[in-house]
Design an enzyme around this catalytic site. Structure first.
Site, PDB file in Angstrom:
ATOM      1  N   CYS A  10       0.847  -1.183   0.000  1.00 17.56           N
ATOM      2  CA  CYS A  10       0.000   0.000   0.000  1.00 17.56           C
ATOM      3  C   CYS A  10       0.889   1.241   0.000  1.00 17.56           C
ATOM      4  O   CYS A  10       1.856   1.292   0.748  1.00 17.56           O
ATOM      5  CB  CYS A  10      -0.888   0.003   1.245  1.00 17.56           C
ATOM      6  SG  CYS A  10      -1.967   1.440   1.376  1.00 17.56           S
TER       7      CYS A  10
ATOM      8  N   HIS B 282      -8.867  -3.848  -2.201  1.00 17.66           N
ATOM      9  CA  HIS B 282      -7.946  -3.097  -1.345  1.00 17.66           C
ATOM     10  C   HIS B 282      -8.358  -1.622  -1.271  1.00 17.66           C
ATOM     11  O   HIS B 282      -8.431  -1.038  -0.184  1.00 17.66           O
ATOM     12  CB  HIS B 282      -6.522  -3.238  -1.906  1.00 17.66           C
ATOM     13  CG  HIS B 282      -5.487  -2.439  -1.184  1.00 17.66           C
ATOM     14  ND1 HIS B 282      -4.463  -3.016  -0.460  1.00 17.66           N
ATOM     15  CD2 HIS B 282      -5.307  -1.090  -1.068  1.00 17.66           C
ATOM     16  CE1 HIS B 282      -3.717  -2.057   0.074  1.00 17.66           C
ATOM     17  NE2 HIS B 282      -4.195  -0.880  -0.287  1.00 17.66           N
ATOM     18  N   GLU B 283      -8.660  -1.035  -2.441  1.00  9.76           N
ATOM     19  CA  GLU B 283      -8.995   0.398  -2.483  1.00  9.76           C
ATOM     20  C   GLU B 283     -10.349   0.679  -1.842  1.00  9.76           C
ATOM     21  O   GLU B 283     -10.517   1.691  -1.160  1.00  9.76           O
ATOM     22  CB  GLU B 283      -8.972   0.916  -3.928  1.00  9.76           C
ATOM     23  CG  GLU B 283      -7.633   0.777  -4.656  1.00  9.76           C
ATOM     24  CD  GLU B 283      -6.454   1.361  -3.889  1.00  9.76           C
ATOM     25  OE1 GLU B 283      -6.648   2.312  -3.096  1.00  9.76           O
ATOM     26  OE2 GLU B 283      -5.328   0.864  -4.073  1.00  9.76           O
TER      27      GLU B 283
ATOM     28  N   HIS C 229     -10.170   1.248   1.809  1.00 12.59           N
ATOM     29  CA  HIS C 229      -9.727   2.593   2.212  1.00 12.59           C
ATOM     30  C   HIS C 229     -10.912   3.537   2.421  1.00 12.59           C
ATOM     31  O   HIS C 229     -10.868   4.407   3.285  1.00 12.59           O
ATOM     32  CB  HIS C 229      -8.811   3.202   1.144  1.00 12.59           C
ATOM     33  CG  HIS C 229      -7.372   2.765   1.240  1.00 12.59           C
ATOM     34  ND1 HIS C 229      -6.593   2.998   2.351  1.00 12.59           N
ATOM     35  CD2 HIS C 229      -6.566   2.136   0.352  1.00 12.59           C
ATOM     36  CE1 HIS C 229      -5.367   2.525   2.132  1.00 12.59           C
ATOM     37  NE2 HIS C 229      -5.323   1.985   0.928  1.00 12.59           N
TER      38      HIS C 229
HETATM   39 CO    CO Z   1      -3.693   1.114   0.046  1.00 11.72          CO
END
Ligand code: CO
Length: 198
Positions: A106, A152-153, A156
């Site tokens: 990341c 993954h995004e 966030h």
């Molecule tokens: Co990330």
């Protein structure tokens, strides 16, 4: 809560343990030039840092937006012919099946890599920069690296970071690097930030 009506004209990458990484980002309701300009700036930050994805909270903007270029993984730095740039706004994941493990990193956690378990097959539904909604079916085991990137995004946008998914043993291996990032943040800001307490 809705995303800001205006976006900052200068954005830069923030790193763990900046508290903005821990906030749930707000829904985008206005699809205007300001939004599209901001998306362009996110691509600049992503490219500068050689990332395959970047979420708005990583530039301290609380909005449900991320950008990706999953093809970057395959290319030399100067080769821009291999590229697949996409904008994802107000995304959600549906119809999940199976589990797949993949080594992730990341931009907000430089130097830290670890295997994370994610959904194998799923649909992602998101709006583009004009507000048009699209659905895409992804299958990680069949070779859709994009499937890892978007999961993954999307995390966030909910204030979740990839190290939250690690086992205690995996986390132990990352402790020293996390400690360095915590020390850097404290030195730069005078505050402890939002450190992991596990
Ligand atoms: Co990330």
């Amino acid at each position: 809560m809705t995303a800001p009506a205006s976006y900052p004209s200068h954005v830069s990458l923030i790193e763990y343990p900046h508290p903005a990484l821990r906030r749930r980002a707000a829904e985008v309701t206005v699809f205007d030039d300001a939004l599209r300009t901001f998306c362009g700036r996110m691509f600049e930050v992503m490219d500068l840092n050689k990332g395959v994805g970047l979420a708005a909270p990583q530039v301290a903007v609380s909005a449900r937006i991320f950008v990706t270029d999953h093809e970057r993984r395959k290319r030399d730095d100067d080769d821009h012919s291999v590229s697949d740039r996409r904008i994802w706004i107000n995304p959600r994941i549906e119809r999940t099946t199976g589990i797949s493990a993949f080594e992730e990193g990341c931009l907000s956690f430089p130097g830290i890599y670890a295997k994370v378990h994610r959904h194998n097959q799923f649909d992602i539904v998101a709006q583009d920069e004009y507000g048009t909604e699209r659905r895409l079916s992804l299958d990680v085991d069949a070779g859709d690296f994009l499937g890892i990137v978007v999961q993954h995004e999307l995390d966030h946008l909910d204030g979740i970071v990839f190290v939250d998914h690690l086992t205690p043993t995996q986390l132990t291996l990352c402790r020293r690097k996390l400690g360095e990032l915590e020390k850097n943040f404290k030195k730069a800001t005078g505050s402890a930030g939002s450190i992991l307490r596990r």
